[in-house]
Motif scaffolding. Structure first.
Motif, PDB file in Angstrom:
ATOM      1  N   ASP A 163       0.819  -1.210   0.000  1.00 54.99           N
ATOM      2  CA  ASP A 163       0.000   0.000   0.000  1.00 54.99           C
ATOM      3  C   ASP A 163       0.854   1.262   0.000  1.00 54.99           C
ATOM      4  OD1 ASP A 163      -2.140  -1.714   0.191  1.00 54.99           O
ATOM      5  OD2 ASP A 163      -2.500  -1.371   2.327  1.00 54.99           O
ATOM      6  N   PHE A 164       0.379   2.278  -0.713  1.00 58.81           N
ATOM      7  CA  PHE A 164       0.948   3.617  -0.597  1.00 58.81           C
ATOM      8  C   PHE A 164       0.648   4.159   0.799  1.00 58.81           C
ATOM      9  CE2 PHE A 164       0.922   4.133  -5.286  1.00 58.81           C
ATOM     10  CZ  PHE A 164       2.126   4.789  -5.449  1.00 58.81           C
ATOM     11  N   CYS A 165       1.601   4.813   1.417  1.00 59.38           N
ATOM     12  CA  CYS A 165       1.361   5.433   2.718  1.00 59.38           C
ATOM     13  C   CYS A 165       2.057   6.780   2.789  1.00 59.38           C
ATOM     14  CB  CYS A 165       1.863   4.561   3.867  1.00 59.38           C
ATOM     15  SG  CYS A 165       1.066   2.957   3.985  1.00 59.38           S
ATOM     16  N   SER A 166       1.418   7.728   3.455  1.00 60.24           N
ATOM     17  CA  SER A 166       2.019   9.033   3.693  1.00 60.24           C
ATOM     18  C   SER A 166       1.865   9.350   5.171  1.00 60.24           C
ATOM     19  CB  SER A 166       1.326  10.106   2.846  1.00 60.24           C
ATOM     20  OG  SER A 166       1.846  11.387   3.142  1.00 60.24           O
ATOM     21  N   LEU A 167       2.984   9.477   5.883  1.00 59.34           N
ATOM     22  CA  LEU A 167       2.967   9.843   7.290  1.00 59.34           C
ATOM     23  C   LEU A 167       3.067  11.359   7.387  1.00 59.34           C
ATOM     24  CD1 LEU A 167       5.372   7.138   8.775  1.00 59.34           C
ATOM     25  CD2 LEU A 167       2.892   7.103   8.702  1.00 59.34           C
ATOM     26  N   ILE A 168       2.012  11.977   7.880  1.00 63.81           N
ATOM     27  CA  ILE A 168       1.932  13.430   7.940  1.00 63.81           C
ATOM     28  C   ILE A 168       2.343  13.901   9.331  1.00 63.81           C
ATOM     29  CG2 ILE A 168       0.417  15.424   7.648  1.00 63.81           C
ATOM     30  CD1 ILE A 168      -1.331  13.637   5.860  1.00 63.81           C
ATOM     31  N   GLY A 169       3.414  14.662   9.395  1.00 65.80           N
ATOM     32  CA  GLY A 169       3.941  15.105  10.676  1.00 65.80           C
ATOM     33  C   GLY A 169       3.429  16.475  11.078  1.00 65.80           C
ATOM     34  N   LYS A 170       3.863  16.909  12.227  1.00 63.62           N
ATOM     35  CA  LYS A 170       3.526  18.242  12.719  1.00 63.62           C
ATOM     36  C   LYS A 170       4.818  19.036  12.901  1.00 63.62           C
ATOM     37  CE  LYS A 170       3.479  16.942  17.637  1.00 63.62           C
ATOM     38  NZ  LYS A 170       2.668  16.928  18.871  1.00 63.62           N
ATOM     39  N   LYS A 171       4.668  20.329  13.127  1.00 59.66           N
ATOM     40  CA  LYS A 171       5.823  21.193  13.269  1.00 59.66           C
ATOM     41  C   LYS A 171       6.600  20.836  14.530  1.00 59.66           C
ATOM     42  CE  LYS A 171       7.123  26.079  13.103  1.00 59.66           C
ATOM     43  NZ  LYS A 171       6.613  27.463  12.954  1.00 59.66           N
ATOM     44  N   SER A 172       7.914  20.835  14.422  1.00 58.81           N
ATOM     45  CA  SER A 172       8.774  20.492  15.548  1.00 58.81           C
ATOM     46  C   SER A 172       9.204  21.745  16.299  1.00 58.81           C
ATOM     47  CB  SER A 172      10.012  19.736  15.059  1.00 58.81           C
ATOM     48  OG  SER A 172      10.959  19.587  16.093  1.00 58.81           O
ATOM     49  N   ASP A 173       9.041  21.721  17.626  1.00 58.97           N
ATOM     50  CA  ASP A 173       9.517  22.839  18.446  1.00 58.97           C
ATOM     51  C   ASP A 173      11.039  22.831  18.570  1.00 58.97           C
ATOM     52  OD1 ASP A 173       6.890  23.601  18.881  1.00 58.97           O
ATOM     53  OD2 ASP A 173       6.682  22.376  20.687  1.00 58.97           O
ATOM     54  N   GLY A 177      10.521  25.265  11.360  1.00 56.41           N
ATOM     55  CA  GLY A 177      10.326  24.909   9.962  1.00 56.41           C
ATOM     56  C   GLY A 177       8.963  24.306   9.708  1.00 56.41           C
ATOM     57  N   ALA A 178       8.693  24.040   8.443  1.00 55.85           N
ATOM     58  CA  ALA A 178       7.401  23.476   8.054  1.00 55.85           C
ATOM     59  C   ALA A 178       7.284  22.022   8.511  1.00 55.85           C
ATOM     60  CB  ALA A 178       7.245  23.571   6.542  1.00 55.85           C
ATOM     61  N   PRO A 179       6.055  21.525   8.730  1.00 56.34           N
ATOM     62  CA  PRO A 179       5.865  20.112   9.072  1.00 56.34           C
ATOM     63  C   PRO A 179       6.433  19.217   7.969  1.00 56.34           C
ATOM     64  CG  PRO A 179       3.845  21.348   9.444  1.00 56.34           C
ATOM     65  CD  PRO A 179       4.770  22.271   8.708  1.00 56.34           C
ATOM     66  N   ILE A 180       6.915  18.061   8.364  1.00 55.01           N
ATOM     67  CA  ILE A 180       7.498  17.142   7.388  1.00 55.01           C
ATOM     68  C   ILE A 180       6.551  15.973   7.141  1.00 55.01           C
ATOM     69  CG2 ILE A 180       9.877  17.718   7.978  1.00 55.01           C
ATOM     70  CD1 ILE A 180       9.996  15.170   9.624  1.00 55.01           C
ATOM     71  N   ARG A 181       6.777  15.302   6.037  1.00 54.66           N
ATOM     72  CA  ARG A 181       6.028  14.096   5.683  1.00 54.66           C
ATOM     73  C   ARG A 181       7.013  12.997   5.295  1.00 54.66           C
ATOM     74  NH1 ARG A 181       0.464  14.943   2.400  1.00 54.66           N
ATOM     75  NH2 ARG A 181      -0.383  16.742   3.510  1.00 54.66           N
ATOM     76  N   LEU A 182       6.566  11.772   5.470  1.00 52.38           N
ATOM     77  CA  LEU A 182       7.327  10.621   5.001  1.00 52.38           C
ATOM     78  C   LEU A 182       6.460   9.863   4.005  1.00 52.38           C
ATOM     79  CD1 LEU A 182       8.927   9.215   8.287  1.00 52.38           C
ATOM     80  CD2 LEU A 182      10.022  10.618   6.531  1.00 52.38           C
ATOM     81  N   GLY A 183       6.993   9.614   2.824  1.00 51.76           N
ATOM     82  CA  GLY A 183       6.261   8.861   1.811  1.00 51.76           C
ATOM     83  C   GLY A 183       6.784   7.442   1.707  1.00 51.76           C
ATOM     84  N   LEU A 184       5.863   6.475   1.810  1.00 54.13           N
ATOM     85  CA  LEU A 184       6.221   5.057   1.725  1.00 54.13           C
ATOM     86  C   LEU A 184       5.667   4.494   0.428  1.00 54.13           C
ATOM     87  CD1 LEU A 184       6.251   5.766   4.843  1.00 54.13           C
ATOM     88  CD2 LEU A 184       5.856   3.339   5.247  1.00 54.13           C
TER      89      LEU A 184
END
Length: 225
Positions: A163-173, A177-184
């Protein structure tokens, strides 16, 4: 036939969708390089290929040169290749009838061809240079992270390999910077480890993190799921 796609939000919620594949013959899977290399190795070790292919592993080409033709040679200059075993350090030299350059972006074969073309006044070294084409990914930076097969979220949800997966992150203190994502990307083999692609602009502060401990801390905060 459908292709599954999962967006995993930082709160742990999974939003799933399915894309219908109208032509089942055109389903695409990303093949990890080590799998591809094993397929090539298997083919090379089977008859009839095994009778005329000599497979050298842990070996790199360290020098490619042109030599004067021998007295027994009916052709022109010959190519001489020096190989080095990356484990033992031992070297060996041979003169192939044909040398094919498929040794990657920093190809020693291409570098040698460029050098020889520059030495020959009748030839242009530019014909062996890498060509550049515009791309939407130009100037982006990326890092490939290794994950276990079918990784699980904290709530027990399994991200199946096909399966395609996208892990959507939040902004790091920690870094801002902008929130990051991981694409699987999908992998058909459910026993293979997965890769997660981190792709951002080159000025994202995550690229200033230069040690594993700091990177783990950032991901723990950005990816609570």
């Amino acid at each position: 036939c459908c292709l599954c796609y999962h967006d995993v939000l930082c709160a742990g919620k999974v939003q799933s969708s399915r894309q219908v594949i109208k032509d089942e013959k055109r389903v695409v899977y990303w093949l990890p390089r080590n799998n591809f290399v094993r397929i090539l190795e298997y083919a090379a070790l089977q008859e009839p290929a095994s009778s005329y292919i000599r497979l050298l592993t842990n070996t790199e080409a360290v020098e490619i040169s042109r030599t004067a033709p021998s007295s027994s040679s009916s052709g022109g200059q010959q190519v001489e290749v020096m190989l080095r075993n990356t484990v033992t350090g031992n070297t060996q030299t041979f003169r192939p009838k044909l040398l094919i350059g498929c040794d990657g972006m920093n190809s020693e074969v291409r570098r040698s061809l460029q050098q020889w073309a520059a030495e020959d006044s009748s030839s242009s070294s530019s014909r062996f240079s890498m060509s550049e084409s515009p791309s939407l990914s130009t100037d982006l930076r990326f890092k490939v992270l290794q994950l276990p097969p079918n990784p699980c979220l904290k709530d027990g949800t399994t991200l199946s390999n096909p399966d395609f997966c996208s892990l959507i992150g939040k902004k790091s203190d920690l870094i801002g910077g902008a929130p990051i994502r991981l694409g699987l990307l999908p992998i058909k083999d459910t026993s293979m480890g997965r890769t997660a692609n981190l792709i951002t602009l080159p000025d994202h502060p995550i690229w200033n993190v230069d040690d594993a401990e700091g990177m783990y801390a950032v991901f723990e905060q950005c990816m609570p799921q």
